[in-house]
Design a protein around this motif. Structure first.
Motif, short mmCIF file in Angstrom:
data_model
loop_
_atom_site.label_atom_id
_atom_site.label_comp_id
_atom_site.label_asym_id
_atom_site.label_seq_id
_atom_site.Cartn_x
_atom_site.Cartn_y
_atom_site.Cartn_z
N ALA A 61 0.83 -1.21 0.00
CA ALA A 61 0.00 0.00 0.00
C ALA A 61 0.87 1.26 0.00
CB ALA A 61 -0.96 -0.02 1.19
N ASN A 62 1.94 1.25 0.79
CA ASN A 62 2.84 2.41 0.80
C ASN A 62 3.44 2.64 -0.58
OD1 ASN A 62 2.32 2.51 3.53
ND2 ASN A 62 4.46 2.50 4.14
N ASP A 63 3.86 1.56 -1.25
CA ASP A 63 4.45 1.69 -2.58
C ASP A 63 3.44 2.22 -3.60
OD1 ASP A 63 6.95 0.95 -1.73
OD2 ASP A 63 6.79 -1.12 -2.44
N VAL A 64 2.17 1.88 -3.43
CA VAL A 64 1.13 2.41 -4.32
C VAL A 64 1.07 3.93 -4.16
CG1 VAL A 64 -1.36 2.52 -4.77
CG2 VAL A 64 -0.23 0.30 -4.44
N VAL A 65 1.11 4.41 -2.93
CA VAL A 65 1.06 5.86 -2.70
C VAL A 65 2.30 6.53 -3.28
CG1 VAL A 65 0.88 7.70 -0.98
CG2 VAL A 65 -0.40 5.57 -0.67
N TYR A 66 3.48 5.93 -3.07
CA TYR A 66 4.70 6.49 -3.66
C TYR A 66 4.58 6.57 -5.18
CZ TYR A 66 6.94 5.55 0.88
OH TYR A 66 7.27 5.51 2.21
N PHE A 67 4.06 5.51 -5.78
CA PHE A 67 3.86 5.46 -7.23
C PHE A 67 2.94 6.59 -7.69
CE2 PHE A 67 0.67 3.98 -10.38
CZ PHE A 67 1.47 3.92 -11.51
N LEU A 68 1.82 6.76 -6.99
CA LEU A 68 0.86 7.81 -7.38
C LEU A 68 1.45 9.20 -7.18
CD1 LEU A 68 -2.39 6.21 -5.95
CD2 LEU A 68 -1.69 6.35 -8.35
N ASN A 69 2.17 9.39 -6.09
CA ASN A 69 2.81 10.69 -5.86
C ASN A 69 3.76 11.03 -7.01
OD1 ASN A 69 1.56 11.31 -3.43
ND2 ASN A 69 3.23 10.52 -2.18
N GLU A 70 4.57 10.06 -7.40
CA GLU A 70 5.54 10.30 -8.48
C GLU A 70 4.83 10.52 -9.82
OE1 GLU A 70 8.95 7.75 -10.74
OE2 GLU A 70 8.99 7.71 -8.54
N ARG A 71 3.87 9.70 -10.10
CA ARG A 71 3.20 9.77 -11.40
C ARG A 71 2.39 11.05 -11.58
NH1 ARG A 71 0.32 4.83 -14.35
NH2 ARG A 71 0.88 5.62 -16.37
N TYR A 72 1.76 11.51 -10.50
CA TYR A 72 0.85 12.66 -10.60
C TYR A 72 1.36 13.92 -9.91
CZ TYR A 72 -2.50 9.33 -12.47
OH TYR A 72 -3.12 8.38 -13.24
N GLY A 73 2.58 13.89 -9.40
CA GLY A 73 3.13 15.07 -8.74
C GLY A 73 2.42 15.41 -7.44
N LEU A 74 1.97 14.39 -6.72
CA LEU A 74 1.25 14.58 -5.46
C LEU A 74 2.21 14.47 -4.28
CD1 LEU A 74 -1.82 12.35 -6.35
CD2 LEU A 74 -1.68 14.85 -6.47
N VAL A 75 1.74 14.86 -3.11
CA VAL A 75 2.57 14.79 -1.91
C VAL A 75 1.79 14.12 -0.77
CG1 VAL A 75 4.12 16.69 -2.45
CG2 VAL A 75 1.93 17.16 -1.32
N MET A 76 1.06 13.06 -1.08
CA MET A 76 0.30 12.34 -0.04
C MET A 76 1.27 11.62 0.88
SD MET A 76 -2.79 10.67 -2.31
CE MET A 76 -1.65 9.90 -3.48
N ASP A 77 0.96 11.59 2.15
CA ASP A 77 1.77 10.85 3.11
C ASP A 77 1.47 9.36 2.91
OD1 ASP A 77 3.46 10.80 5.67
OD2 ASP A 77 1.70 9.58 6.18
N ALA A 78 2.49 8.60 2.59
CA ALA A 78 2.31 7.19 2.25
C ALA A 78 1.77 6.38 3.43
CB ALA A 78 3.61 6.58 1.73
N GLU A 79 2.36 6.55 4.59
CA GLU A 79 1.94 5.74 5.74
C GLU A 79 0.51 6.01 6.15
OE1 GLU A 79 4.40 5.09 9.12
OE2 GLU A 79 6.23 5.17 7.91
N SER A 80 0.13 7.28 6.27
CA SER A 80 -1.22 7.58 6.72
C SER A 80 -2.27 7.25 5.65
CB SER A 80 -1.34 9.04 7.18
OG SER A 80 -1.11 9.92 6.11
#
Length: 133
Positions: A61-80
């Motif tokens: 799940a954390n890696d999914v958030v990292y992937f989305l942040n990178e792909r879309y220029g987002l800054v979501m906190d992966a853990e939360s």
């Protein structure tokens, strides 16, 4: 998602089954939980289309958030965000339940005493609750 189930014809000494999308039809519920968690994290609705979701199968799940942040220029906190997704999934699981994939379940039962195991990339609490449901 109705997909063709290819069951092995050869007999083996033991079998390992994936949980999500193989033994149980949990992928639509996981996707709904992701959509809700991402919205709470401030991601635009256009982020994480269904095809992207399925392409991330096997990622944490954390890696999914990292992937989305990178792909879309987002800054979501992966853990939360990942923790929120897991909570939402468990809540939805309680409300909506879970169905096994019948053809696979029949195959499992047909194996008799052959050794069987379940492998999953899901967090253990979620996997246990999915199996219980």
């Amino acid at each position: 998602m109705n997909k063709r189930v290819d069951l092995p014809e050869k007999k083996y000494e033991g079998y390992i089954f994936d949980l999500d999308g193989t033994l149980v039809d949990s992928m639509p519920l996981h996707y709904k939980a992701w959509r809700k968690a991402l919205a709470r994290a401030g991601a635009p609705e256009s982020v994480f289309r269904e095809d992207e979701f399925y392409s991330c199968g096997g990622k944490s799940a954390n890696d999914v958030v990292y992937f989305l942040n990178e792909r879309y220029g987002l800054v979501m906190d992966a853990e939360s965000t990942a923790a929120d997704k897991r909570r939402i999934y468990l809540e939805m699981l309680e409300e909506e339940g879970m169905q096994p994939i019948g053809e696979v379940l029949e195959f499992v039962h047909s194996l008799g005493d052959a050794p069987k195991a379940i492998a999953t990339g899901s967090a253990i609490p979620g996997a246990r609750r999915t199996l219980a449901a």
